[in-house]
Design a protein around this motif. Structure first.
Motif, PDB file in Angstrom:
ATOM      1  N   GLN A 148       0.829  -1.213   0.000  1.00 38.99           N
ATOM      2  CA  GLN A 148       0.000   0.000   0.000  1.00 38.99           C
ATOM      3  C   GLN A 148       0.864   1.264   0.000  1.00 38.99           C
ATOM      4  O   GLN A 148       0.522   2.256  -0.644  1.00 38.99           O
ATOM      5  CB  GLN A 148      -0.933   0.005   1.224  1.00 38.99           C
ATOM      6  CG  GLN A 148      -1.791  -1.251   1.322  1.00 38.99           C
ATOM      7  CD  GLN A 148      -2.613  -1.504   0.065  1.00 38.99           C
ATOM      8  OE1 GLN A 148      -3.457  -0.690  -0.316  1.00 38.99           O
ATOM      9  NE2 GLN A 148      -2.360  -2.627  -0.607  1.00 38.99           N
ATOM     10  N   CYS A 250      -3.092  -6.858  -4.342  1.00 36.33           N
ATOM     11  CA  CYS A 250      -2.859  -5.855  -3.291  1.00 36.33           C
ATOM     12  C   CYS A 250      -2.486  -4.501  -3.876  1.00 36.33           C
ATOM     13  O   CYS A 250      -2.976  -3.463  -3.421  1.00 36.33           O
ATOM     14  CB  CYS A 250      -1.754  -6.332  -2.349  1.00 36.33           C
ATOM     15  SG  CYS A 250      -2.314  -7.663  -1.292  1.00 36.33           S
ATOM     16  N   ALA A 253      -5.406  -2.916  -5.108  1.00 41.33           N
ATOM     17  CA  ALA A 253      -6.209  -2.382  -3.994  1.00 41.33           C
ATOM     18  C   ALA A 253      -5.677  -1.021  -3.559  1.00 41.33           C
ATOM     19  O   ALA A 253      -6.445  -0.147  -3.143  1.00 41.33           O
ATOM     20  CB  ALA A 253      -6.182  -3.370  -2.827  1.00 41.33           C
ATOM     21  N   MET A 257      -8.744   1.267  -3.306  1.00 43.78           N
ATOM     22  CA  MET A 257      -9.379   1.205  -1.971  1.00 43.78           C
ATOM     23  C   MET A 257      -8.749   2.232  -1.034  1.00 43.78           C
ATOM     24  O   MET A 257      -7.588   2.599  -1.212  1.00 43.78           O
ATOM     25  CB  MET A 257      -9.114  -0.172  -1.343  1.00 43.78           C
ATOM     26  CG  MET A 257      -9.874  -1.318  -1.920  1.00 43.78           C
ATOM     27  SD  MET A 257      -9.391  -2.768  -0.915  1.00 43.78           S
ATOM     28  CE  MET A 257     -10.418  -4.001  -1.637  1.00 43.78           C
ATOM     29  N   ASP A 260      -6.608   1.925   4.705  1.00 41.62           N
ATOM     30  CA  ASP A 260      -6.810   0.897   5.749  1.00 41.62           C
ATOM     31  C   ASP A 260      -7.429  -0.377   5.184  1.00 41.62           C
ATOM     32  O   ASP A 260      -7.105  -1.484   5.633  1.00 41.62           O
ATOM     33  CB  ASP A 260      -7.675   1.453   6.891  1.00 41.62           C
ATOM     34  CG  ASP A 260      -6.873   2.439   7.733  1.00 41.62           C
ATOM     35  OD1 ASP A 260      -5.640   2.270   7.824  1.00 41.62           O
ATOM     36  OD2 ASP A 260      -7.477   3.393   8.259  1.00 41.62           O
ATOM     37  N   ASP A 261      -8.321  -0.232   4.190  1.00 45.52           N
ATOM     38  CA  ASP A 261      -8.924  -1.429   3.578  1.00 45.52           C
ATOM     39  C   ASP A 261      -7.862  -2.212   2.803  1.00 45.52           C
ATOM     40  O   ASP A 261      -7.832  -3.449   2.814  1.00 45.52           O
ATOM     41  CB  ASP A 261     -10.066  -1.044   2.628  1.00 45.52           C
ATOM     42  CG  ASP A 261     -11.244  -0.438   3.394  1.00 45.52           C
ATOM     43  OD1 ASP A 261     -11.196  -0.489   4.643  1.00 45.52           O
ATOM     44  OD2 ASP A 261     -12.177   0.081   2.759  1.00 45.52           O
ATOM     45  N   ALA A 264      -5.805  -4.095   5.206  1.00 42.51           N
ATOM     46  CA  ALA A 264      -6.527  -5.262   5.745  1.00 42.51           C
ATOM     47  C   ALA A 264      -6.491  -6.416   4.741  1.00 42.51           C
ATOM     48  O   ALA A 264      -6.267  -7.574   5.104  1.00 42.51           O
ATOM     49  CB  ALA A 264      -7.965  -4.872   6.072  1.00 42.51           C
ATOM     50  N   LEU A 265      -6.689  -6.075   3.458  1.00 39.92           N
ATOM     51  CA  LEU A 265      -6.632  -7.125   2.430  1.00 39.92           C
ATOM     52  C   LEU A 265      -5.229  -7.736   2.382  1.00 39.92           C
ATOM     53  O   LEU A 265      -5.060  -8.959   2.329  1.00 39.92           O
ATOM     54  CB  LEU A 265      -6.996  -6.536   1.054  1.00 39.92           C
ATOM     55  CG  LEU A 265      -6.856  -7.519  -0.100  1.00 39.92           C
ATOM     56  CD1 LEU A 265      -7.974  -8.566  -0.068  1.00 39.92           C
ATOM     57  CD2 LEU A 265      -6.866  -6.797  -1.459  1.00 39.92           C
TER      58      LEU A 265
END
Ligand code: 3H9
Length: 702
Positions: A148, A250, A253, A257, A260-261, A264-265
């Motif tokens: 992320q 990821c 994402a 996203m 934080d989402d 989490a993934l």
């Protein structure tokens, strides 16, 4: 916390804090590579909390003692229950810091180590630092926010590249990518990091958290087909591997996203991967490759080797000479055939030129590399060598005669190595005055490319000859595996059994292409019959004595020598890969009928089980005989020398995963007299032990 004289305050056994004016310098000191163990995570977390609570501290620097910044999560912790504080908790503490944190990075900032640096607010790197996300090599993904934060910091294109290739980025490239904010000379790292911390604190700006950056992941900054293309590339290159697919999910994402989402993934998929057989296998191979460097009970030091002689300028000898030259040794290549020496020089020159073309060598370095291989027809030119490796024709009389001559020429303590792949090393050593100087170095062809070397310890081989040979392997970037003396050593002896098991299957109804296809879909580059066609079926064929007794003999009698003849087990008229041949099918069916065995169809799983059973059973015998020292050494031999898919962990690891009872049953089904069940395999089945961790005297269960 306890005060120490000049090193600051110890937070725990591996983290300490020094206060430099208004800066808190948190230092991790956990040799060998500052892996992020539970203690390191706990120490860093407490120190960051304490610094935030200390009114006299305005900013923090995190740094590492020793040779490197944190090289990743502590691999030894994987597989057990998560230990507090987890990565998530530690990174959460860094995220919660209201005071700026500067990472002072040196050495190898890898995996979780890089992720910790990304959770800091600024990154200063020493020249020579390399940074990367190698998790994929362990069947994992960056699981501490890396998937992320990297796209937010350097953009999703570069992030995907780093994560999917697992390549290391040098400091200068990291600076250009925006991965680090400054690169400074090593001896100025700490001072520069403290200066940055003071400067940032003085600016009064809120901390710059990578998680809050959004410019690089804005819709117009992300190429439209980035993820589709990445998935297409994967489906071509590594369709069977799970980790790369999850990495793409990821990073995608990260751009679709909220932070934080995405985290989490990432966490969910990371823990899923940790539990996969692929990741367990890759972690096993990582540990096995390091363990193999330390044969049990060996503590001698390696000698200083400068000059190495190689006798025999054929394909093998030339390859060995190049591998030695690449490692910086002075090489003396000797062959009584001037033409062979010239051909070897020409092919070495062509290789170095190709390396220049690819930008791997400068012209000057290529010339120096070529010049570092001296060539001579005279054995006396070996006089000053510290080690001599013979790579002449595989005949005992020829090798013995040569070794005698070499012994006369060399200094009394020079090491003499044989590259024999089939002969009895102890018998060869018997012609040398002092056989403790003799060792086997079984290189695999092409020797300058293949990474495996079986280091053969003879009955009299001295510990220092062994240590020196292993050190030479390390310098050549090769994986040296210590083995004992027996026909075929570890790899080829097991291979022979697999070939016999495959041939037995032909008589029971399987076709060569079905067997090959089963092994290819398992992950090998090719199966035994494709391999035979590539090498040439006539290599072991004798025109004088052939009597149509085996399928191979009949194929040779019909001129089906393999790829070079356009026909072997396969037909090569239309494709280089070869097509199933009706003529061969007829021959196989004829042999099967005459064998009197019942014919039936075999599915890919059963084929794989049978062939693996043959490998594993022979491997267990090698362990019982002490020819191989540990189960994991055998896995290293197969991964490095025989194309065993790394993500399957090697034959012994595969057997443990599949179940040793099932393997034993497959061995019994082989029904080959020379392949009766190994006592060790039978014993481990009854004791519930494991083969991959087997080492005599060490409990193998679990
Ligand atoms: C990760 O970080 C996951 C995170 O994203 C998320 C978590 C939630 N742990 O290779 P060497 C030991 S995954 C424990 O011979 P070199 C190694 O076993 C991890 N131990 O030296 C050996 O011990 P011994 C991502 C480790 O100079 C000793 O250090 N990181 C670890 O040739 C020396 O190792 C990686 O994948 C570790 N992470 O190379 C990096 N790393 O002497 C893996 C090393 O007892 N490591 N050891 O046998 C490497 O690539 C190389 O070891 C390194 C040094 C380049 C660091």
């Amino acid at each position: 916390m306890c005060e120490t004289a000049d090193t600051g305050t110890a937070v725990n056994g591996v983290v300490r804090v020094q206060t430099r004016g208004s800066i808190s310098v948190i230092e991790v000191d956990s040799p060998p590579v500052n892996a992020l163990s539970r203690d390191v995570r706990a120490g860093v977390s407490s120190a960051v909390v304490a610094a935030n609570e200390d009114p006299d501290v305005v900013a923090l620097v995190i740094t590492c003692a020793g040779r490197t910044w944190m090289a990743g999560a502590d691999i030894k912790e994987f597989g057990g229950p998560p230990l507090e504080p987890t990565f998530t908790r530690m990174i959460g503490v860094l995220d919660g810091s209201v005071k700026p944190i500067v990472a002072a990075v040196h050495g190898t900032a890898l995996g979780g180590g890089l992720e910790l640096a990304l959770a800091c607010h600024h990154r200063v790197a020493a020249t020579g630092t390399v940074l990367g996300s190698p998790e994929i090599k362990l069947g994992l993904l960056p699981g501490a926010g890396g998937t992320q934060r990297l796209p937010r910091l350097i953009g999703p294109v570069a992030a995907l590249d780093l994560i999917l290739t697992a390549r290391n980025v040098a400091a200068d490239e990291a600076l250009a990518l925006g991965l680090v904010d400054a690169v400074v000379p090593s001896d100025e790292l700490r001072r520069a990091a403290i200066a940055t911390a003071l400067e940032v604190a003085a600016s009064g700006q809120p901390v710059r958290r990578v998680r809050d950056l959004s410019e690089r992941i804005a819709p117009d900054a992300v190429p439209a087909d980035l993820f589709t293309e990445a998935r297409m590339n994967l489906s071509r290159s590594t369709p069977d591997l799970l980790a790369p697919q999850y990495c793409i999910r990821c990073v995608e994402a990260a751009v679709t996203m909220p932070f934080d989402d995405g985290v989490a993934l990432e966490r969910e998929l990371f823990y899923e991967l940790v539990d996969t057989s692929q990741s367990r296998a890759l972690r096993h191979v990582f540990a096995a490759e390091r363990r193999v460097k330390r044969p049990p009970g060996e503590s001698a030091s390696a000698r200083d080797v400068q000059a190495v002689g190689v006798v025999g300028a054929g394909t093998m000898g030339s390859g060995i000479a190049m591998a030695l030259a690449d490692a910086g040794y002075r090489v003396h290549l000797v062959d009584s055939d001037r033409g062979a020496l010239e051909r070897s020089d020409t092919s070495a020159a062509a290789r170095y030129q190709r390396m220049v073309g690819r930008g791997e060598l400068s012209e000057a370095a290529a010339r120096a590399r070529r010049d570092s291989i001296g060539r001579s027809e005279e054995l006396v030119s070996l006089r000053a060598c510290d080690v001599v490796i013979e790579a002449v024709v595989e005949r005992s009389d020829v090798k013995k005669a040569l070794l005698r001559q070499v012994d006369e020429v060399l200094g009394a303590d020079a090491i003499i190595a044989s590259n024999t792949s089939t002969l009895d090393l102890d018998d060869l050593a018997s012609v040398i005055g002092d056989p403790s100087r003799v060792i086997g170095l079984h290189f695999f062809s092409p020797a300058h490319i293949m990474t495996l070397v079986e280091v053969v310890r003879g009955r009299h081989t001295s510990p220092d000859a062994l240590a020196t040979a292993l050190d030479m392997c390390r310098r050549m970037n090769k994986t040296g595996v210590v083995v004992g003396v027996c026909p075929g050593f570890v790899g080829n002896r097991m291979l022979l059994r697999r070939t016999a098991a495959a041939d037995a299957l032909l008589l029971q109804g399987a076709m060569p292409w079905e067997i090959d296809a089963a092994l290819v879909s398992f992950g090998f580059k090719m199966g035994p019959y494709q391999m035979s066609d590539l090498i040439g079926l006539d290599v072991l064929w004798n025109r004088e004595t052939t009597s149509s007794a085996t399928i191979r003999e009949v194929l040779c009698e019909q001129g089906r020598f393999g790829q070079k003849a356009g026909a072997g087990f396969y037909d090569y008229a239309e494709s280089r890969r070869g097509a199933p041949s009706e003529q061969v099918a007829d021959i196989v069916r004829g042999f099967a009928r005459r064998s009197g065995q019942t014919q039936r169809a075999f599915g890919p799983d059963e084929i794989v089980d049978r062939l693996m059973a043959a490998l594993v059973n022979e491997g267990a015998k090698l362990l019982d005989e002490g020819i191989a020292t540990r189960g994991s050494d055998i896995d290293v031999v197969w991964v490095h020398g025989y194309g065993f898919p790394r993500h399957r962990g090697g034959p012994m690891f595969f057997a443990d995963e599949r179940g040793l009872d099932r393997m034993l049953a497959s061995v019994e089904e082989l029904g080959i007299p020379e392949q009766e069940p190994a006592p060790l395999l039978t014993r481990l089945v009854s004791e519930g032990g494991r083969l991959a961790t087997y080492e005599p005297g060490v409990p193998s269960s679990g």
